[in-house]
Design a protein around this motif. Structure first.
Motif, PDB file in Angstrom:
ATOM      1  N   TYR A 102       0.823  -1.217   0.000  1.00 34.59           N
ATOM      2  CA  TYR A 102       0.000   0.000   0.000  1.00 34.59           C
ATOM      3  C   TYR A 102       0.854   1.264   0.000  1.00 34.59           C
ATOM      4  CZ  TYR A 102      -2.860   3.798   1.756  1.00 34.59           C
ATOM      5  OH  TYR A 102      -3.466   5.013   1.921  1.00 34.59           O
ATOM      6  N   ILE A 103       1.889   1.319   0.843  1.00 30.15           N
ATOM      7  CA  ILE A 103       2.671   2.559   0.934  1.00 30.15           C
ATOM      8  C   ILE A 103       3.457   2.855  -0.334  1.00 30.15           C
ATOM      9  CG2 ILE A 103       2.772   2.541   3.456  1.00 30.15           C
ATOM     10  CD1 ILE A 103       5.693   1.560   3.240  1.00 30.15           C
ATOM     11  N   LEU A 104       3.545   1.897  -1.236  1.00 27.92           N
ATOM     12  CA  LEU A 104       4.225   2.127  -2.520  1.00 27.92           C
ATOM     13  C   LEU A 104       3.268   2.624  -3.600  1.00 27.92           C
ATOM     14  CD1 LEU A 104       6.647  -0.936  -2.599  1.00 27.92           C
ATOM     15  CD2 LEU A 104       7.119   1.413  -1.844  1.00 27.92           C
ATOM     16  N   THR A 105       1.960   2.659  -3.310  1.00 32.86           N
ATOM     17  CA  THR A 105       0.983   3.190  -4.264  1.00 32.86           C
ATOM     18  C   THR A 105       0.948   4.711  -4.151  1.00 32.86           C
ATOM     19  OG1 THR A 105      -0.884   3.117  -2.721  1.00 32.86           O
ATOM     20  CG2 THR A 105      -0.447   1.118  -4.019  1.00 32.86           C
ATOM     21  N   SER A 106       0.334   5.383  -5.118  1.00 32.86           N
ATOM     22  CA  SER A 106       0.268   6.847  -5.064  1.00 32.86           C
ATOM     23  C   SER A 106      -0.522   7.326  -3.846  1.00 32.86           C
ATOM     24  CB  SER A 106      -0.322   7.415  -6.351  1.00 32.86           C
ATOM     25  OG  SER A 106      -1.609   6.902  -6.570  1.00 32.86           O
ATOM     26  N   LYS A 107      -1.602   6.634  -3.519  1.00 33.72           N
ATOM     27  CA  LYS A 107      -2.389   6.997  -2.338  1.00 33.72           C
ATOM     28  C   LYS A 107      -1.570   6.788  -1.056  1.00 33.72           C
ATOM     29  CE  LYS A 107      -6.941   6.233  -0.286  1.00 33.72           C
ATOM     30  NZ  LYS A 107      -8.164   5.437  -0.328  1.00 33.72           N
ATOM     31  N   GLY A 108      -0.844   5.681  -0.993  1.00 31.23           N
ATOM     32  CA  GLY A 108       0.015   5.403   0.156  1.00 31.23           C
ATOM     33  C   GLY A 108       1.151   6.406   0.281  1.00 31.23           C
ATOM     34  N   MET A 109       1.737   6.763  -0.860  1.00 25.72           N
ATOM     35  CA  MET A 109       2.818   7.760  -0.857  1.00 25.72           C
ATOM     36  C   MET A 109       2.315   9.105  -0.341  1.00 25.72           C
ATOM     37  SD  MET A 109       5.895   6.924  -2.100  1.00 25.72           S
ATOM     38  CE  MET A 109       6.653   5.625  -3.014  1.00 25.72           C
ATOM     39  N   ASN A 110       1.118   9.506  -0.764  1.00 20.87           N
ATOM     40  CA  ASN A 110       0.542  10.767  -0.274  1.00 20.87           C
ATOM     41  C   ASN A 110       0.321  10.729   1.225  1.00 20.87           C
ATOM     42  OD1 ASN A 110       0.451  12.231  -2.680  1.00 20.87           O
ATOM     43  ND2 ASN A 110      -1.479  11.283  -3.283  1.00 20.87           N
ATOM     44  N   ALA A 111      -0.163   9.598   1.734  1.00 22.80           N
ATOM     45  CA  ALA A 111      -0.362   9.462   3.178  1.00 22.80           C
ATOM     46  C   ALA A 111       0.971   9.534   3.921  1.00 22.80           C
ATOM     47  CB  ALA A 111      -1.068   8.138   3.492  1.00 22.80           C
ATOM     48  N   MET A 112       1.995   8.895   3.360  1.00 26.33           N
ATOM     49  CA  MET A 112       3.319   8.914   3.995  1.00 26.33           C
ATOM     50  C   MET A 112       3.969  10.296   3.889  1.00 26.33           C
ATOM     51  SD  MET A 112       3.615   5.981   5.358  1.00 26.33           S
ATOM     52  CE  MET A 112       5.246   5.334   5.614  1.00 26.33           C
ATOM     53  N   LEU A 113       3.649  11.042   2.833  1.00 25.80           N
ATOM     54  CA  LEU A 113       4.161  12.406   2.701  1.00 25.80           C
ATOM     55  C   LEU A 113       3.660  13.276   3.849  1.00 25.80           C
ATOM     56  CD1 LEU A 113       5.675  14.628   1.137  1.00 25.80           C
ATOM     57  CD2 LEU A 113       3.594  14.959  -0.214  1.00 25.80           C
ATOM     58  N   GLU A 114       2.392  13.137   4.190  1.00 28.77           N
ATOM     59  CA  GLU A 114       1.837  13.899   5.317  1.00 28.77           C
ATOM     60  C   GLU A 114       2.534  13.525   6.618  1.00 28.77           C
ATOM     61  OE1 GLU A 114      -0.197  16.570   5.228  1.00 28.77           O
ATOM     62  OE2 GLU A 114       0.164  16.299   3.079  1.00 28.77           O
TER      63      GLU A 114
END
Length: 156
Positions: A44-56
């Motif tokens: 999940y964290i490698l998907t675009s949605k996951g990356m956005n969540a991890m960016l926050e």
């Protein structure tokens, strides 16, 4: 979606299973559910949605700061030293000095969080995806001295 928060959702107990499963079997089911969640999390964290969540989370320094003095409190990212589960616990990666440290943050301080649940790829793909937030390497480095004199390399 976060490993720390979502793990609580996995510990659902059904009353009918208490009679069917022994305590040992129940522990095996919970362990397998935790591993399954961790393996889903790393994808999940490698998907675009996951990356956005991890960016926050990165912007909020949820994963902690680099302990090096010359990194000036640089926010870090979670990283695994292996993609194989139960090999090592999660560490933090500093994008400034490009080194790995034991975490001290409230989210990653749990010593049993498996590093494979974040993987070896995440911080590097994250910094390639968000290249504008990658810091430059520290300009200074520590110079050992005795009574104010630099120690020659041959004397170390």
């Amino acid at each position: 979606m976060c490993l720390h928060i979502s793990m609580e959702k996995l510990t659902v107990h059904y009353t009918f299973t208490d009679d069917i499963l022994t305590e040992e079997q129940n522990e095996l089911v919970e362990s397998a559910a935790e591993m399954l969640y961790g393996l889903i999390h790393v994808r999940y964290i490698l998907t675009s949605k996951g990356m956005n969540a991890m960016l926050e989370k990165y912007k909020n320094t949820d994963f902690g700061r680099c302990p090096r003095v010359y990194c000036s409190g640089q926010p870090c990212l979670p990283v695994g030293q292996s993609d194989i589960p139960r090999t090592s616990t999660v560490k933090i990666y500093c994008p400034k000095c490009e080194d790995v440290y034991y975490p001290r943050s409230k989210y990653q301080g749990n010593s049993d969080t498996d590093g494979a649940y974040f993987g070896t790829t995440f911080p590097h793909l994250f910094l390639m995806t968000y290249a504008h937030i990658k810091p430059s390497r520290p300009m200074q480095s520590y110079v050992p001295k005795i009574f104010g004199f630099k120690i020659h390399k041959s004397a170390r």
